[in-house]
Design an enzyme around this catalytic site. Structure first.
Site, PDB file in Angstrom:
ATOM      1  N   LYS A  77     -11.879  44.702 -32.850  1.00 29.71           N
ATOM      2  CA  LYS A  77     -10.764  43.827 -32.447  1.00 29.71           C
ATOM      3  C   LYS A  77      -9.647  44.648 -31.806  1.00 29.71           C
ATOM      4  O   LYS A  77      -9.126  44.298 -30.748  1.00 29.71           O
ATOM      5  CB  LYS A  77     -10.234  43.064 -33.669  1.00 29.71           C
ATOM      6  CG  LYS A  77     -11.145  41.948 -34.122  1.00 29.71           C
ATOM      7  CD  LYS A  77     -11.079  40.747 -33.223  1.00 29.71           C
ATOM      8  CE  LYS A  77     -12.278  40.092 -32.667  1.00 29.71           C
ATOM      9  NZ  LYS A  77     -13.576  40.534 -32.713  1.00 29.71           N
ATOM     10  N   HIS A 120     -17.599  63.506 -44.889  1.00 24.54           N
ATOM     11  CA  HIS A 120     -18.709  64.073 -44.093  1.00 24.54           C
ATOM     12  C   HIS A 120     -18.303  64.297 -42.645  1.00 24.54           C
ATOM     13  O   HIS A 120     -19.160  64.360 -41.763  1.00 24.54           O
ATOM     14  CB  HIS A 120     -19.935  63.161 -44.202  1.00 24.54           C
ATOM     15  CG  HIS A 120     -20.393  62.977 -45.619  1.00 24.54           C
ATOM     16  ND1 HIS A 120     -21.159  63.906 -46.286  1.00 24.54           N
ATOM     17  CD2 HIS A 120     -20.131  61.983 -46.501  1.00 24.54           C
ATOM     18  CE1 HIS A 120     -21.365  63.489 -47.518  1.00 24.54           C
ATOM     19  NE2 HIS A 120     -20.768  62.330 -47.685  1.00 24.54           N
ATOM     20  N   ASN A 170     -13.952  11.765 -31.366  1.00 22.19           N
ATOM     21  CA  ASN A 170     -13.886  13.211 -31.596  1.00 22.19           C
ATOM     22  C   ASN A 170     -13.880  13.414 -33.101  1.00 22.19           C
ATOM     23  O   ASN A 170     -13.066  12.851 -33.814  1.00 22.19           O
ATOM     24  CB  ASN A 170     -12.625  13.823 -30.994  1.00 22.19           C
ATOM     25  CG  ASN A 170     -12.530  15.317 -31.309  1.00 22.19           C
ATOM     26  OD1 ASN A 170     -13.560  15.978 -31.482  1.00 22.19           O
ATOM     27  ND2 ASN A 170     -11.322  15.827 -31.461  1.00 22.19           N
ATOM     28  N   GLY A 171     -14.857  14.185 -33.589  1.00 20.22           N
ATOM     29  CA  GLY A 171     -14.912  14.458 -35.027  1.00 20.22           C
ATOM     30  C   GLY A 171     -16.359  14.434 -35.503  1.00 20.22           C
ATOM     31  O   GLY A 171     -17.291  14.459 -34.709  1.00 20.22           O
ATOM     32  N   GLU A 224     -10.814  46.045 -28.370  1.00 18.26           N
ATOM     33  CA  GLU A 224     -11.101  45.141 -27.246  1.00 18.26           C
ATOM     34  C   GLU A 224      -9.874  44.399 -26.744  1.00 18.26           C
ATOM     35  O   GLU A 224      -9.873  43.925 -25.618  1.00 18.26           O
ATOM     36  CB  GLU A 224     -12.239  44.175 -27.589  1.00 18.26           C
ATOM     37  CG  GLU A 224     -11.929  43.105 -28.574  1.00 18.26           C
ATOM     38  CD  GLU A 224     -13.122  42.128 -28.723  1.00 18.26           C
ATOM     39  OE1 GLU A 224     -13.284  41.642 -29.833  1.00 18.26           O
ATOM     40  OE2 GLU A 224     -13.843  41.862 -27.754  1.00 18.26           O
ATOM     41  N   TRP A 241     -18.345  17.968 -26.969  1.00 21.55           N
ATOM     42  CA  TRP A 241     -18.775  19.289 -27.443  1.00 21.55           C
ATOM     43  C   TRP A 241     -19.846  18.975 -28.491  1.00 21.55           C
ATOM     44  O   TRP A 241     -19.525  18.512 -29.601  1.00 21.55           O
ATOM     45  CB  TRP A 241     -17.593  20.026 -28.056  1.00 21.55           C
ATOM     46  CG  TRP A 241     -17.948  21.278 -28.778  1.00 21.55           C
ATOM     47  CD1 TRP A 241     -18.169  21.429 -30.124  1.00 21.55           C
ATOM     48  CD2 TRP A 241     -18.142  22.582 -28.216  1.00 21.55           C
ATOM     49  NE1 TRP A 241     -18.485  22.717 -30.426  1.00 21.55           N
ATOM     50  CE2 TRP A 241     -18.478  23.457 -29.281  1.00 21.55           C
ATOM     51  CE3 TRP A 241     -18.069  23.096 -26.928  1.00 21.55           C
ATOM     52  CZ2 TRP A 241     -18.733  24.810 -29.088  1.00 21.55           C
ATOM     53  CZ3 TRP A 241     -18.311  24.454 -26.743  1.00 21.55           C
ATOM     54  CH2 TRP A 241     -18.645  25.284 -27.797  1.00 21.55           C
ATOM     55  N   LYS A 253     -16.537  36.538 -22.116  1.00 22.03           N
ATOM     56  CA  LYS A 253     -16.704  35.834 -23.384  1.00 22.03           C
ATOM     57  C   LYS A 253     -18.164  35.806 -23.789  1.00 22.03           C
ATOM     58  O   LYS A 253     -18.501  35.928 -24.955  1.00 22.03           O
ATOM     59  CB  LYS A 253     -16.160  34.396 -23.282  1.00 22.03           C
ATOM     60  CG  LYS A 253     -16.298  33.583 -24.567  1.00 22.03           C
ATOM     61  CD  LYS A 253     -15.578  34.228 -25.731  1.00 22.03           C
ATOM     62  CE  LYS A 253     -15.810  33.522 -27.056  1.00 22.03           C
ATOM     63  NZ  LYS A 253     -15.312  34.309 -28.210  1.00 22.03           N
ATOM     64  N   CYS A 270     -14.636  17.671 -29.210  1.00 21.86           N
ATOM     65  CA  CYS A 270     -14.666  16.717 -28.100  1.00 21.86           C
ATOM     66  C   CYS A 270     -13.228  16.399 -27.694  1.00 21.86           C
ATOM     67  O   CYS A 270     -12.279  16.732 -28.371  1.00 21.86           O
ATOM     68  CB  CYS A 270     -15.356  15.430 -28.542  1.00 21.86           C
ATOM     69  SG  CYS A 270     -17.021  15.679 -29.112  1.00 21.86           S
ATOM     70  N   ARG A 287     -10.807  22.808 -23.697  1.00 19.51           N
ATOM     71  CA  ARG A 287     -11.332  22.728 -25.072  1.00 19.51           C
ATOM     72  C   ARG A 287     -12.808  23.085 -25.126  1.00 19.51           C
ATOM     73  O   ARG A 287     -13.378  23.258 -26.208  1.00 19.51           O
ATOM     74  CB  ARG A 287     -11.132  21.308 -25.625  1.00 19.51           C
ATOM     75  CG  ARG A 287      -9.697  20.865 -25.752  1.00 19.51           C
ATOM     76  CD  ARG A 287      -9.580  19.353 -25.793  1.00 19.51           C
ATOM     77  NE  ARG A 287     -10.137  18.767 -26.986  1.00 19.51           N
ATOM     78  CZ  ARG A 287      -9.433  18.529 -28.104  1.00 19.51           C
ATOM     79  NH1 ARG A 287      -8.161  18.850 -28.146  1.00 19.51           N
ATOM     80  NH2 ARG A 287      -9.977  17.981 -29.170  1.00 19.51           N
ATOM     81  N   GLU A 302     -15.519  45.618 -37.638  1.00 20.76           N
ATOM     82  CA  GLU A 302     -14.944  44.454 -36.958  1.00 20.76           C
ATOM     83  C   GLU A 302     -13.468  44.680 -36.652  1.00 20.76           C
ATOM     84  O   GLU A 302     -13.004  44.377 -35.553  1.00 20.76           O
ATOM     85  CB  GLU A 302     -15.143  43.200 -37.813  1.00 20.76           C
ATOM     86  CG  GLU A 302     -14.507  41.938 -37.267  1.00 20.76           C
ATOM     87  CD  GLU A 302     -15.009  41.527 -35.877  1.00 20.76           C
ATOM     88  OE1 GLU A 302     -16.016  42.086 -35.421  1.00 20.76           O
ATOM     89  OE2 GLU A 302     -14.355  40.684 -35.256  1.00 20.76           O
TER      90      GLU A 302
HETATM   91  C1  AGP Z   1     -16.300  40.077 -30.118  1.00 16.62           C
HETATM   92  O1  AGP Z   1     -14.911  39.853 -30.240  1.00 16.62           O
HETATM   93  C2  AGP Z   1     -16.739  40.200 -28.678  1.00 16.62           C
HETATM   94  N1  AGP Z   1     -16.306  39.110 -27.895  1.00 16.62           N
HETATM   95  C3  AGP Z   1     -18.225  40.482 -28.550  1.00 16.62           C
HETATM   96  O2  AGP Z   1     -18.524  41.634 -29.308  1.00 16.62           O
HETATM   97  C4  AGP Z   1     -19.166  39.350 -29.019  1.00 16.62           C
HETATM   98  O3  AGP Z   1     -19.115  39.236 -30.414  1.00 16.62           O
HETATM   99  C5  AGP Z   1     -20.600  39.716 -28.606  1.00 16.62           C
HETATM  100  O4  AGP Z   1     -20.642  39.802 -27.192  1.00 16.62           O
HETATM  101  C6  AGP Z   1     -21.641  38.703 -29.091  1.00 16.62           C
HETATM  102  O5  AGP Z   1     -21.396  37.469 -28.499  1.00 16.62           O
HETATM  103  P1  AGP Z   1     -22.196  36.186 -29.067  1.00 16.62           P
HETATM  104  O6  AGP Z   1     -21.784  36.019 -30.499  1.00 16.62           O
HETATM  105  O7  AGP Z   1     -21.771  35.054 -28.196  1.00 16.62           O
HETATM  106  O8  AGP Z   1     -23.664  36.480 -28.964  1.00 16.62           O
END
Ligand code: AGP
Length: 610
Positions: free
Chosen positions: A487, A506, A100-101, A490, A74, A605, A2, A27, A483
């Protein structure tokens, strides 16, 4: 997280509060509200949605009070509704506050206040603070009433408090949640963060833990919780607004990587009862009967959340002996999955809005499965469709590349595995206690890994021009191979692949030569020797090795071109630590390649479309 703001001035504060709240929008929030005092009464409004919704409702209202509080919420306790938005008020409506908290002991305090006749209007933890102050205000002056009330609170708070009958006093307090004081000319301010103050002043005082502040128009008094005054000369901010929103970090992604100790600690704090040394999932009570009958688990998610699900498979199978499958949501939703009422479908999503994951939850509901969501956004679509939701408490994740949400998802799914293992009696109380004791050390261990940031930056510089990377791991660290590769892809647009290390022979081994770096996650584990062998295979073919190893493990020193160490922890919990160097490596590579970092090309996002 928040956002709170407060102002006491010679001029109407409503425009000040709205401008300050707009500066906190970065935020992330789901509701907003404000309250001012004029002619001995409160003027207030609060609304779900963006600040412009609140502003639309304020149009035509002639509120000119010279003291006020504002808030962006939030949601953590209770969905984003008008009643749950801040400010919150005492029964007699003489006290208004914003917070906030998280108040960890709010339930016991609330029961006690209800017994004393208090009536509540919201589902929030925050509202109990207003009633607690009201109790103490019966025998104490405002500042002492606030002092006594906050001494009963456990958890984290940054508070702004006003008393209707004291329009010349605004009180702030902080514990485990930031609060900054702004010093103006015949006006003073409080805010959760510096950006909210910069339009009005650059002279600020950062409150320390367990400090309170009394604001008058021409005076600011900082004290400890016992009222002892503390001399706190203001500092002058040199940041501009943009860097202030990132608290001095160059990008939200780096800020969020460094927020992970707190994100993991906050999420853990929600589900671990330290006194009883056990896991507790109150949100699962409504589905406990069904949960006790499940005989199979399917985890479904996308992207980074799917990787968390892959780690969850290992932990859930190990601790509950239930068969676990992990399905990419975009495949699950178009498949014809074998589901029934004894199947638990666990959907993991940071945003709670990912179209494929939402569709998977609906598909599972249609087949009569028990659906459970792990999510970071209260009230999001997936949480409204799943039969139950357990939340991560990572706070808003702004950068498209998920970091703190991922380690919070790992935290939650590992604690859930412990919880279900105990419920199914497939693990003993002793092993639960031992695991929880280790779990509570993780935030400090994450901090230790973050200290390798400069070494990782050097490593990124050394290999910044490599066109391709391989990431390899085994068992609990196999998903982190995916993962780490994701990273890098992307945010630095460098091609990378994640692979189970045992698969190198393989096929992928054909890729290896002296231009091809492999990031090998080779921490102490049940498969450590196998990882050493895989590294030797690669070295024998002149491959480059960037190794993630356990502090003190010398077995790989002579094999690796770059070594990044993490503190020792259990194999099951190690992905929470080993992912940190992978996040930082991707970040530094992307910076060196001049990539935009927080908003990578082609990505969003939250993927709310297919
Ligand atoms: C991860 O860094 C990406 N932004 C993307 O793979 C993300 O994890 C995926 O779109 C899932 O999003 P969500 O966790 O909001 O469902």
């Amino acid at each position: 997280m928040c956002g709170i703001v407060g102002a006491i001035s010679q001029r109407p504060v409503r425009p000040i509060l709205l401008e300050a709240l707009r500066r906190l929008e970065y935020r992330g929030y789901d509701s907003s509200g404000l309250v001012t005092i004029q002619n001995g009464s409160f003027q207030w409004d609060k609304r779900p949605g963006k600040i412009r919704v609140l502003e639309d409702h304020l149009k035509g209202k002639n509120w000119n009070g010279h003291i006020g509080l504002g808030h962006t919420r939030w949601a953590t306790h209770g969905p984003p509704t008008r009643d749950n938005a801040h400010p919150h008020f005492s029964c007699d409506e003489k006290i208004a506050l914003v917070h906030n908290g998280i108040i960890e002991n709010y339930e016991s305090l609330k029961e006690n206040l209800i017994r004393r006749g208090h009536q509540f209007r919201s589902e929030t933890d925050t509202e109990i603070i207003a009633h607690l102050i009201e109790e103490h205000a019966k025998k104490n002056k405002p500042f002492v009433a606030v002092q006594k009330a906050i001494k009963e609170l456990e958890g984290s708070f940054a508070l702004g408090v006003m008393f209707r009958d004291h329009p010349d006093l605004l009180i702030g307090a902080r514990l485990n949640s930031p609060l900054v004081v702004g010093i103006g000319r015949n006006e003073n301010f409080i805010a959760s963060d510096v950006p909210a103050l910069l339009p009005f002043t650059k002279k600020v005082i950062y409150l320390n833990e367990n400090e309170m502040v009394q604001l008058q128009r021409d005076r600011v008094t900082v004290s400890d919780l016992n009222g002892r005054v503390k001399r706190r000369p203001p500092t002058t901010i040199t940041w501009d607004i943009t860097s202030a929103e990132k608290e001095g970090y160059p990008h939200f992604m780096l800020k969020e990587i460094f927020e992970q100790p707190r994100a993991v600690k906050t999420t853990t704090g929600y589900y671990v009862n330290r006194k009883k040394s056990c896991t507790e999932f109150a949100a699962l009570k409504p589905v406990l009967k069904k949960l006790n009958k499940i005989n199979r688990v399917i985890i479904t998610a996308c992207g980074t959340a799917w990787h968390a699900g892959l780690v969850g498979k290992y932990a859930l199978e190990e601790l509950t002996r239930l068969p676990v499958d992990v399905a990419i949501a975009s495949e699950f939703r178009y498949g014809n999955p074998v589901l029934n009422k004894n199947t638990l479908v666990l959907a993991i999503s940071q945003s709670g809005e990912t179209a494929d994951t939402l569709a998977a939850v609906r598909q599972a509901n249609e087949h009569g499965a028990l659906t459970l969501a792990i999510c970071n956004v209260v009230g999001s679509s997936i949480t409204r469709e799943a039969k139950a939701t357990i939340y991560t408490y990572a706070g808003p994740e702004i950068s498209v590349a998920s970091t703190k949400a991922y380690t919070s998802q790992l935290t939650l799914i590992l604690l859930l595995a412990i919880y279900l293992g105990r419920a199914r009696k497939t693990i003993t109380k002793q092993s639960e206690t031992k695991m929880i004791r280790e779990f509570l050390t993780l935030p400090k261990k994450i901090e230790a890994v973050l200290k390798t940031d400069q070494l990782i930056d050097k490593c990124a510089a050394q290999y910044r021009d490599a066109p391709n990377f391989m990431y390899i791991g085994r068992r609990y660290n196999f998903p982190n191979a995916y993962e780490g590769a994701l990273k890098l892809k992307e945010i630095s647009y460098t091609h990378a692949e994640g692979y189970g290390a045992g698969e190198m022979k393989h096929g992928p081994l054909a890729l290896v030569d002296n231009t091809f770096p492999t990031v090998a996650i080779a921490v102490q584990s049940s498969v450590h020797e196998k990882m050493v062998s895989n590294i030797q295979e690669i070295k024998a073919r002149s491959g480059i090795i960037i190794a993630i190893t356990t502090e003190g493990d010398k077995a790989i020193d002579h094999l690796a071109d770059c070594i990044i160490t993490v503190p020792e922890t259990s194999e099951m919990f190690s992905p929470i630590l080993t992912v940190i160097p992978l996040q930082l490596l991707a970040y530094h590579m992307a910076v060196k390649k001049g990539c935009p970092i927080d908003q990578p090309r082609n990505l969003a996002k939250s993927v709310t479309v297919e």
